[in-house]
Design an enzyme around this catalytic site. Structure first.
Site, mmCIF file in Angstrom:
data_model
loop_
_atom_site.group_PDB
_atom_site.id
_atom_site.type_symbol
_atom_site.label_atom_id
_atom_site.label_comp_id
_atom_site.label_asym_id
_atom_site.label_seq_id
_atom_site.Cartn_x
_atom_site.Cartn_y
_atom_site.Cartn_z
ATOM 1 N N GLY A 140 0.825 -1.200 0.000
ATOM 2 C CA GLY A 140 0.000 0.000 0.000
ATOM 3 C C GLY A 140 0.828 1.204 0.000
ATOM 4 N N ILE A 141 0.206 2.173 -0.619
ATOM 5 C CA ILE A 141 0.941 3.449 -0.412
ATOM 6 C C ILE A 141 0.301 4.119 0.788
ATOM 7 C CG2 ILE A 141 1.503 5.735 -1.358
ATOM 8 C CD1 ILE A 141 1.339 4.454 -4.149
ATOM 9 N N ASP A 147 6.584 -11.023 -34.001
ATOM 10 C CA ASP A 147 6.582 -11.085 -32.535
ATOM 11 C C ASP A 147 6.712 -9.688 -31.938
ATOM 12 O OD1 ASP A 147 6.381 -12.176 -30.047
ATOM 13 O OD2 ASP A 147 8.445 -12.895 -29.949
#
Ligand SMILES: *[C@@H]1O[C@H](CO)[C@@H](O)[C@H](O)[C@H]1NC(C)=O
Ligand SMILES: *[C@@H]1O[C@H](CO)[C@@H](O)[C@H](O)[C@H]1NC(C)=O
Ligand SMILES: *[C@@H]1O[C@H](CO)[C@@H](O)[C@H](O)[C@H]1NC(C)=O
Ligand SMILES: *[C@@H]1O[C@H](CO)[C@@H](O)[C@H](O)[C@H]1NC(C)=O
Ligand SMILES: *[C@@H]1O[C@H](CO)[C@@H](O)[C@H](O)[C@H]1NC(C)=O
Ligand SMILES: *[C@@H]1O[C@H](CO)[C@@H](O)[C@H](O)[C@H]1NC(C)=O
Ligand SMILES: *[C@@H]1O[C@H](CO)[C@@H](O)[C@H](O)[C@H]1NC(C)=O
Ligand SMILES: *[C@@H]1O[C@H](CO)[C@@H](O)[C@H](O)[C@H]1NC(C)=O
Ligand SMILES: *[C@@H]1O[C@H](CO)[C@@H](O)[C@H](O)[C@H]1NC(C)=O
Ligand SMILES: *[C@@H]1O[C@H](CO)[C@@H](O)[C@H](O)[C@H]1NC(C)=O
Length: 712
Positions: A455-456, A527
């Site tokens: 979490g910030i 690709d």
């Protein structure tokens, strides 16, 4: 008489037209000047005489600028002792004392000079009133040595500790009262000289920042102007500040006005009235030490105050109430042997009152010196002075959007990390701190939970409010989780603004067009994916990895292979299912890439709460619901040209259409992206818009950070 236009200037070479008073620019002992009479400078620019400012009835002797109807006053002799009637007379005594007295001989003001032979008083065209000895031309006195509220070219702000000279500006009390007001503007002989604006003798209101050779560090305008040349000369016990105007069609001065604002005022000769070029203090961040010690002020913050990185509010409660006066304190004590530096760019450098200059040291030597001296709290390289170091608290720092100087702040080694790289994963217990120290990224357990979340957190409050959670729906059960940044994403981990993203999209489009049609061979990449796009230092994209590329004959449309190589999520349906590849299968991959760049999300990794749609499905749904701007990565911010974003989304969706014949060629893509307001075809449903359930356990919220949950 207008009161606000009470301003000065000089240099007008209009012919002297003498309407009244005695002719000439000089006075001698036999020719006193009575109220009503004047002395005129030779070019007619300035006039010495009696006047009453604003609403006042009192009489003052002063020098006025003749070039304006309002006769701006640039200097006043008897600022504190006005004559209350019109009996005032300016008399030069035989031995060279210039005296202002009234009808009964009361002395209001004098130069307090004597012992002159053949004294003469002359008003020069620069606005300077000089008293010289007629025969020897020795200067006994000049008004330029006694500035009032305005600095004219040629006047000096000066401080000399040995002679105790202190020449500074003092404001008028009001527009009707030239007596010294509360404000003064002075030069300080700091390690690097600065100008300080004072109220009374105890309160500093503003300072210019240290001298940088061409101007003051806190006034970026001074470095760029071509109108003036500023000069500051100093040694350890004296400093002098002057300026000259290089463009002689311009008249200018530095005015300290009655409300305590320093204005760089300018007038173009043909123009009536005057302009304020810049003035200080001009915003809350100009207010001295507005954010307290070790605080940083920026007008692009809201609130404007933050702590230096590695510091936090001394009293968070007060900060919450917007009282920042007690400033910030270090979160982690320094350990002289292991400390490092964090760099704050484009700053107004802290007050240099207690700083030290180490001449001759370059950046490396400066840092080295600061590291070794445990009392050194910061250093900077200042033009004109070189290495400058600070001790203790850092006072009055603000950020600019332009400007040149950087401040290197000493921090404990554990505080030095607001960025992560692929080689530095963040383990549970470790954190990433925002440079201002306001936000912290790390693992935490909310409330009673034992699960670990990334979490910030907002550090500004004691309860560390959580502002963002990465793994909301997939908590980690123990403290072995770890945040990795994969190498591929390193470059893209930078916060890419809209323009940068558009540049990258256009760069890839042009690169692919070159492969398909501009080179002599037609090359199908097969690709094309994010990890095959290399970004150089300037984030210019290059298509790489041609291991799977096929060269087509010029007239060849498509090829069929049994060996499908490529990357799931970027492959078009006809290639993935039937092995058919063509320029149109590359176009499909390009469309996927564009959506990834716009959204900051990977196609195969997106996870929706309600259904298994991939990024293409998500984009298509938003498009059909008319909400397609919502796909844009939040990190882009909110300033972007909406129509261009919509255009990019529409082009991307047309590239990922199910039927290859519906998709545009790269030539058409480049054309569409390059044409403002181009009318684009409505895209059909994309191919592969339903995600195959991913067997991988990793997911991401954006391509900036890839969170890998390593459950044990
Ligand atoms: C000037 O001031 C003196 C004393 O302050 C006073 O006696 C005199 O009347 C004043 N004169 C005028 C014209 O106001
Ligand atoms: C002015 O100066 C002259 C010459 O020194 C002197 O004769 C005269 O008395 C002075 N006037 C006053 C009012 O002091
Ligand atoms: C001259 O000034 C003094 C001091 O203000 C005052 O007492 C005196 O009345 C004034 N004389 C005249 C003629 O105004
Ligand atoms: C700056 O001022 C000093 C002292 O007044 C003078 O010696 C010097 O020549 C000036 N420098 C410039 C570039 O004008
Ligand atoms: C002083 O300068 C400021 C800024 O230019 C201006 O807003 C203010 O009105 C000025 N005050 C006076 C008394 O002229
Ligand atoms: C400072 O760092 C050194 C080297 O890491 C360490 O040995 C020492 O104990 C530290 N001192 C303090 C007071 O933390
Ligand atoms: C300079 O040092 C003195 C004495 O320690 C202190 O009182 C003052 O606040 C310091 N000033 C600045 C700007 O750091
Ligand atoms: C460290 O810096 C301070 C302040 O500049 C200075 O007074 C002191 O002498 C320095 N100490 C050493 C060991 O250089
Ligand atoms: C995470 O990074 C570390 C260090 O670079 C590495 O050893 C580890 O294998 C990485 N884990 C994953 C899942 O990429
Ligand atoms: C975490 O714990 C929950 C409940 O005990 C369990 O259902 C889940 O499988 C665990 N996850 C991991 C990654 O171990």
């Amino acid at each position: 008489m207008a009161s606000v236009g009470w301003f000065m200037v000089l240099g007008i070479s209009a012919a002297a037209i003498l309407v009244h008073g005695q002719p000439g620019d000089t006075m001698t002992p036999t020719k006193p000047i009575k109220d009503g009479q004047t002395l005129m400078s030779s070019g007619g620019t300035f006039e010495l005489g009696f006047f009453s400012p604003g609403d006042s009835k009192s009489r003052y002797l002063g020098i006025q600028y003749k070039g304006t109807p309002d006769k701006a006053v640039v200097w006043v002799a008897n600022r504190i002792s006005p004559v209350n009637d019109s009996t005032g007379v300016l008399n030069l005594t035989g031995d060279g004392n210039l005296v202002l007295l009234n009808g009964t001989g009361y002395i209001f003001w004098s130069t307090d000079t004597s012992n002159a032979i053949n004294p003469v008083v002359q008003l020069l065209d620069s606005g300077n009133l000089v008293l010289i000895q007629g025969t020897s031309k020795i200067l006994s006195w000049q008004s330029f040595d006694h500035p009032s509220n305005i600095l004219l070219p040629g006047m000096k702000l000066e401080r000399d500790l040995r002679t105790n000279i202190d020449r500074h500006l003092t404001s008028w009390k009001s527009s009707s009262d030239p007596s010294p007001g509360d404000y003064s503007y002075k030069i300080h002989i700091n390690a690097v000289p600065e100008l300080f604006l004072w109220r009374g003798s105890v309160q500093i209101l503003y300072r210019t920042g240290p001298w940088t050779g061409r101007g003051f560090n806190g006034i970026p305008e001074m470095e760029t102007t071509k109108t003036f040349r500023f000069n500051l000369s100093s040694n350890e016990h004296a400093a002098t500040y002057t300026f000259v105007v290089l463009d002689n069609s311009i008249l200018s001065g530095l005015l300290l006005n009655e409300t305590g604002v320093v204005q760089r005022v300018v007038r173009f000769k043909p123009k009536l009235g005057w302009d304020v070029y810049w003035w200080h203090p001009k915003d809350p961040c100009d207010e001295y030490a507005n954010c307290g010690v070790n605080g940083v002020c920026s007008t692009s913050y809201s609130p404007a105050c933050d702590c230096l990185r590695g510091f936090s509010p001394k009293s968070p409660q007060n900060w919450r109430l917007r009282d920042n006066s007690d400033g910030c304190v270090r979160r982690t004590a320094l350990n002289c042997s292991t400390d490092g530096f964090s760099v704050l760019q484009q700053v107004k450098l802290p007050d240099t009152s207690n700083a030290t200059v180490h001449s001759g040291k370059n950046q490396e030597e400066c840092e080295d010196w600061c590291l070794k001296n445990c009392t050194c709290s910061a250093y900077a390289i200042i033009e004109g002075s070189g290495c400058v170091s600070w001790t203790g608290d850092l006072v009055d720092i603000r950020l600019f959007t332009d400007g040149w100087e950087n401040l290197h702040v000493r921090l404990a080694s554990s505080e030095l990390g607001d960025t992560m790289t692929p080689t530095k994963p963040i383990k549970d217990g470790q954190t990433l701190m925002s440079s201002g120290g306001t936000f912290e990224l790390g693992f935490f357990s909310p409330g009673d939970s034992k699960s670990r979340y990334l979490g910030i957190q907002y550090k500004g409050t004691p309860d560390k409010a959580v502002v963002w959670v990465a793994n909301r729906i997939s908590p980690v059960n123990d403290s072995t989780g770890v945040l990795n940044l994969t190498g591929d994403d390193k470059k893209r981990s930078a916060f890419l603004n809209w323009q940068k993203r558009l540049d990258i999209i256009l760069g890839i489009a042009r690169g692919l067009l070159y492969l398909h049609q501009d080179s002599r061979l037609k090359i199908i990449h097969r690709d094309l994916k994010a990890s095959n796009i290399l970004l150089d230092e300037d984030l210019n994209p290059k298509i790489s990895d041609f291991g799977t590329a096929r060269i087509f004959k010029v007239d060849q449309i498509e090829e069929n292979t049994k060996r499908v190589v490529g990357t799931y999520g970027y492959m078009s349906p006809e290639y993935a299912m039937d092995g058919i590849f063509s320029v149109k299968s590359d176009v499909f991959s390009f469309g996927v890439l564009v959506l990834e760049i716009l959204s900051g999300k990977k196609n195969r990794m997106i996870k929706q709460a309600e259904a298994h749609v991939n990024l293409l499905g998500h984009a298509w749904r938003l498009w059909t619901e008319g909400r397609c701007l919502e796909i844009l990565d939040e990190a882009v911010g909110c300033t972007y040209p909406e129509s261009k974003v919509l255009q990019c989304i529409q082009v991307a969706l047309s590239c990922v259409q199910e039927r290859s014949e519906d998709r545009p060629t790269m030539a058409e893509v480049v054309l569409m992206l390059g044409t403002e307001g181009a009318l684009l075809p409505q895209p059909q449903r994309p191919g592969f818009y339903i995600a195959t359930p991913s067997t991988e356990r990793d997911w991401s919220t954006s391509n900036k950070l890839t969170v890998t949950i390593e459950g044990r």
